[in-house]
Design a protein around this motif. Structure first.
Motif, PDB file in Angstrom:
ATOM      1  N   ASP A 122       0.544  -1.349   0.202  1.00  0.00           N
ATOM      2  CA  ASP A 122      -0.181  -0.014  -0.100  1.00  0.00           C
ATOM      3  C   ASP A 122       0.746   1.555   0.249  1.00  0.00           C
ATOM      4  OD1 ASP A 122      -2.617  -1.421   0.116  1.00  0.00           O
ATOM      5  OD2 ASP A 122      -2.035  -2.294   2.549  1.00  0.00           O
ATOM      6  N   TYR A 123       1.903   0.946   0.473  1.00  0.00           N
ATOM      7  CA  TYR A 123       3.044   2.703   0.294  1.00  0.00           C
ATOM      8  C   TYR A 123       3.829   2.176  -0.376  1.00  0.00           C
ATOM      9  CZ  TYR A 123       0.097   2.977   4.911  1.00  0.00           C
ATOM     10  OH  TYR A 123      -1.460   3.083   4.874  1.00  0.00           O
ATOM     11  N   ALA A 124       4.316   3.569  -0.792  1.00  0.00           N
ATOM     12  CA  ALA A 124       5.853   3.282  -2.307  1.00  0.00           C
ATOM     13  C   ALA A 124       7.071   3.580  -0.731  1.00  0.00           C
ATOM     14  CB  ALA A 124       5.615   4.820  -3.019  1.00  0.00           C
ATOM     15  N   SER A 125       6.992   3.668  -0.014  1.00  0.00           N
ATOM     16  CA  SER A 125       8.663   4.006   0.502  1.00  0.00           C
ATOM     17  C   SER A 125       8.317   4.239   2.471  1.00  0.00           C
ATOM     18  CB  SER A 125       8.910   5.310   0.470  1.00  0.00           C
ATOM     19  OG  SER A 125       8.428   6.960   0.800  1.00  0.00           O
ATOM     20  N   LEU A 126       9.379   4.038   3.111  1.00  0.00           N
ATOM     21  CA  LEU A 126       8.974   4.294   4.406  1.00  0.00           C
ATOM     22  C   LEU A 126       7.895   5.564   4.717  1.00  0.00           C
ATOM     23  CD1 LEU A 126      12.573   3.165   5.562  1.00  0.00           C
ATOM     24  CD2 LEU A 126      10.259   2.091   6.673  1.00  0.00           C
ATOM     25  N   GLU A 127       8.789   6.615   3.525  1.00  0.00           N
ATOM     26  CA  GLU A 127       8.296   8.261   4.262  1.00  0.00           C
ATOM     27  C   GLU A 127       6.956   8.601   4.497  1.00  0.00           C
ATOM     28  OE1 GLU A 127      12.341   7.784   3.927  1.00  0.00           O
ATOM     29  OE2 GLU A 127      11.222   7.147   2.616  1.00  0.00           O
ATOM     30  N   ASP A 128       5.982   7.381   3.380  1.00  0.00           N
ATOM     31  CA  ASP A 128       4.775   7.514   3.214  1.00  0.00           C
ATOM     32  C   ASP A 128       3.870   6.690   4.331  1.00  0.00           C
ATOM     33  OD1 ASP A 128       5.431   9.094   0.855  1.00  0.00           O
ATOM     34  OD2 ASP A 128       5.081   6.830  -0.473  1.00  0.00           O
ATOM     35  N   LEU A 129       4.570   5.790   4.977  1.00  0.00           N
ATOM     36  CA  LEU A 129       3.710   5.162   6.414  1.00  0.00           C
ATOM     37  C   LEU A 129       3.461   5.849   7.264  1.00  0.00           C
ATOM     38  CD1 LEU A 129       6.643   2.508   6.646  1.00  0.00           C
ATOM     39  CD2 LEU A 129       4.121   1.863   6.160  1.00  0.00           C
ATOM     40  N   PRO A 130       1.843   5.496   7.707  1.00  0.00           N
ATOM     41  CA  PRO A 130       1.515   6.957   8.214  1.00  0.00           C
ATOM     42  C   PRO A 130       1.466   6.239   9.863  1.00  0.00           C
ATOM     43  CG  PRO A 130      -0.225   5.074   7.551  1.00  0.00           C
ATOM     44  CD  PRO A 130       1.340   5.260   6.964  1.00  0.00           C
ATOM     45  N   LYS A 131       1.432   7.182  10.650  1.00  0.00           N
ATOM     46  CA  LYS A 131       2.071   7.290  12.406  1.00  0.00           C
ATOM     47  C   LYS A 131       1.327   5.922  12.739  1.00  0.00           C
ATOM     48  CE  LYS A 131       1.695   9.049  16.991  1.00  0.00           C
ATOM     49  NZ  LYS A 131       0.866  10.439  17.217  1.00  0.00           N
ATOM     50  N   GLY A 132       2.101   5.079  13.338  1.00  0.00           N
ATOM     51  CA  GLY A 132       1.741   3.724  13.991  1.00  0.00           C
ATOM     52  C   GLY A 132       2.061   2.697  13.033  1.00  0.00           C
ATOM     53  N   ALA A 133       1.808   2.848  11.597  1.00  0.00           N
ATOM     54  CA  ALA A 133       2.409   1.577  10.618  1.00  0.00           C
ATOM     55  C   ALA A 133       3.110   0.576  11.091  1.00  0.00           C
ATOM     56  CB  ALA A 133       2.595   2.114   9.634  1.00  0.00           C
ATOM     57  N   ILE A 134       2.515  -0.212  10.707  1.00  0.00           N
ATOM     58  CA  ILE A 134       3.019  -1.389  11.961  1.00  0.00           C
ATOM     59  C   ILE A 134       4.734  -2.030  10.756  1.00  0.00           C
ATOM     60  CG2 ILE A 134       3.660  -4.091  12.265  1.00  0.00           C
ATOM     61  CD1 ILE A 134       0.374  -3.181  13.406  1.00  0.00           C
ATOM     62  N   VAL A 135       6.068  -2.193  11.428  1.00  0.00           N
ATOM     63  CA  VAL A 135       7.305  -2.518   9.817  1.00  0.00           C
ATOM     64  C   VAL A 135       7.458  -3.709  10.590  1.00  0.00           C
ATOM     65  CG1 VAL A 135       8.806  -2.223   8.851  1.00  0.00           C
ATOM     66  CG2 VAL A 135       6.889  -0.176   8.858  1.00  0.00           C
ATOM     67  N   GLY A 136       7.363  -5.068   9.987  1.00  0.00           N
ATOM     68  CA  GLY A 136       8.354  -6.133   9.840  1.00  0.00           C
ATOM     69  C   GLY A 136       9.643  -6.239   9.615  1.00  0.00           C
ATOM     70  N   THR A 137      10.485  -6.332  10.890  1.00  0.00           N
ATOM     71  CA  THR A 137      11.745  -6.914  10.288  1.00  0.00           C
ATOM     72  C   THR A 137      12.550  -7.747  11.438  1.00  0.00           C
ATOM     73  OG1 THR A 137      14.143  -5.655  10.705  1.00  0.00           O
ATOM     74  CG2 THR A 137      13.050  -4.839  11.829  1.00  0.00           C
ATOM     75  N   SER A 138      13.154  -8.561  10.822  1.00  0.00           N
ATOM     76  CA  SER A 138      13.622  -9.747  11.836  1.00  0.00           C
ATOM     77  C   SER A 138      15.304  -9.596  12.445  1.00  0.00           C
ATOM     78  CB  SER A 138      14.421 -10.717  11.080  1.00  0.00           C
ATOM     79  OG  SER A 138      15.218 -10.501   9.800  1.00  0.00           O
ATOM     80  N   SER A 139      15.696  -8.415  11.984  1.00  0.00           N
ATOM     81  CA  SER A 139      16.540  -7.737  11.844  1.00  0.00           C
ATOM     82  C   SER A 139      16.913  -6.440  13.295  1.00  0.00           C
ATOM     83  CB  SER A 139      17.818  -7.569  11.011  1.00  0.00           C
ATOM     84  OG  SER A 139      18.512  -6.374  11.629  1.00  0.00           O
ATOM     85  N   LEU A 140      17.392  -7.092  14.619  1.00  0.00           N
ATOM     86  CA  LEU A 140      17.834  -5.480  15.127  1.00  0.00           C
ATOM     87  C   LEU A 140      19.377  -4.575  14.627  1.00  0.00           C
ATOM     88  CD1 LEU A 140      19.145  -7.776  18.527  1.00  0.00           C
ATOM     89  CD2 LEU A 140      17.163  -6.999  18.709  1.00  0.00           C
ATOM     90  N   ARG A 141      19.566  -5.018  13.886  1.00  0.00           N
ATOM     91  CA  ARG A 141      20.072  -3.550  12.437  1.00  0.00           C
ATOM     92  C   ARG A 141      19.342  -2.704  12.181  1.00  0.00           C
ATOM     93  NH1 ARG A 141      20.505  -3.510   7.918  1.00  0.00           N
ATOM     94  NH2 ARG A 141      20.157  -5.614   7.242  1.00  0.00           N
ATOM     95  N   ARG A 142      18.118  -3.614  11.849  1.00  0.00           N
ATOM     96  CA  ARG A 142      17.642  -2.785  10.908  1.00  0.00           C
ATOM     97  C   ARG A 142      16.806  -1.336  11.415  1.00  0.00           C
ATOM     98  NH1 ARG A 142      16.207  -7.681   7.970  1.00  0.00           N
ATOM     99  NH2 ARG A 142      17.588  -7.318   5.948  1.00  0.00           N
ATOM    100  N   GLU A 143      16.159  -2.349  12.692  1.00  0.00           N
ATOM    101  CA  GLU A 143      15.712  -1.835  14.014  1.00  0.00           C
ATOM    102  C   GLU A 143      16.045  -1.057  14.529  1.00  0.00           C
ATOM    103  OE1 GLU A 143      12.929  -3.278  18.339  1.00  0.00           O
ATOM    104  OE2 GLU A 143      13.926  -4.968  16.963  1.00  0.00           O
TER     105      GLU A 143
END
Length: 321
Positions: A122-143
């Motif tokens: 639904d979104y083209a970039s991280l910058e487009d994500l609204p407040k509270g949007a859930i982003v999944g990652t397995s990596s503490l580095r990315r987090e």
């Protein structure tokens, strides 16, 4: 001894068995190595032994809580030890920075795109994500980077193989997920990538995008058979990266990044260690002439010392000081 004289004195293999995890990406990697070996040695019977590892089985907890990335390789190493397999193929970022006694990282193959990828329906970039949007990652580095740059987003753990992670996104459990671009490209899923994340600040994990082949130290002939598959630019780059990680106690419990690029004898490297909340970071860059693995590791060691001088040890509670 150069590779041509080595191959002239070493009889071609008649049969080789590759140990691999059974995820679709791992099997792609094993089949890629299988095809390369069959091309090198047309008369060789190259088989794949598919296995399920503990890392594949434990999906309800973060890797950092259950033993780290070594969970993905232990069963494959057991297959090497008991003779069921001759070599094991790994995503290099999953290979522990210190090899167990009796095992060698015998070959490093050409690297795929090492960047992280933003995937969303639904979104083209991280910058487009609204407040509270859930982003999944397995990596503490990315987090750590995401929390520093986008404190309004909700970062949640994302486990499972690549297909499982994509399914969770498609079911709406996450608004976006961050994955290694290499895996998506290898499985023909590049079209799912909405944006590639730049190396600054989204520096990859040591070895990301590269394939490593592990063998037993007591079988040097297998290492010689694999030698033509080594890619020197990748080998030099990951040798520097892995040295940084090794010096800093690198594991999935540490938000640690290291990425090097070797080109025409010159190497550049960028590395950081951060707190998981992204509020503290130590960042170092290096540049040197590199003409051997020893040179590459020396540059990695210098970068690690730079990070430690900045106080990186304070961000890594378990580091051996």
């Amino acid at each position: 001894m150069n590779s041509s004289s080595t191959s002239a004195t070493l009889e071609a293999p008649k049969r080789l068995v590759i140990a691999s995890r059974e995820s679709r990406l791992a099997m792609w990697q094993a089949e890629h190595v299988q095809a390369c070996l069959k091309k090198l040695y047309p008369g060789c019977d190259v088989q794949i032994l598919g296995m399920t590892t503990r890392g594949d089985q434990i999906l309800d907890r973060a890797l950092s809580k259950v033993g780290g990335k070594g969970l993905f390789v232990k069963e494959l190493e057991t297959a090497l030890e008991d003779g069921r397999a001759d070599l094991a193929v790994h995503s290099l970022k999953d290979v522990p920075m210190v090899m167990p006694e009796g095992f060698d990282l015998a070959c490093v193959m050409a690297r795929e795109d090492a960047r992280d990828a933003f995937v969303s329906n639904d979104y083209a970039s991280l910058e487009d994500l609204p407040k509270g949007a859930i982003v999944g990652t397995s990596s503490l580095r990315r987090e750590s980077v995401l929390r520093a740059k986008f404190p309004h987003l909700e970062i949640q753990a994302l486990r499972g193989n690549l297909d499982t992670r994509m399914s969770k996104l498609d079911r709406g459990e996450y608004q976006a997920i961050i994955l290694a671009a290499a895996g998506l490209k290898r499985l023909g899923l590049a079209s799912r990538i909405r944006a590639y994340l730049p190396y600054d600040p989204y520096t990859p994990a040591a070895g990301q995008g590269a394939l490593g082949i592990e063998t037993l130290s007591k079988h040097p002939n297998i290492k010689q058979w694999l030698a033509p598959l080594n890619d020197l630019p990748t080998l030099y780059a990951v040798s520097a990266e892995r040295m940084v990680s090794r010096q800093l106690g690198g594991s999935c419990e540490v938000p640690l990044a290291a990425y090097a690029l070797w080109d025409q004898g010159q190497m550049q490297i960028r590395s950081f260690v951060a707190s998981v909340d992204g509020k503290a970071i130590c960042l170092a860059n290096g540049n040197a002439k590199v003409q051997s693995v020893d040179d590459a590791e020396a540059l990695g060691l210098a970068v690690a010392k730079d990070l430690l001088a900045q106080g990186a040890a304070d961000l890594i509670p378990k580091i051996t000081k």
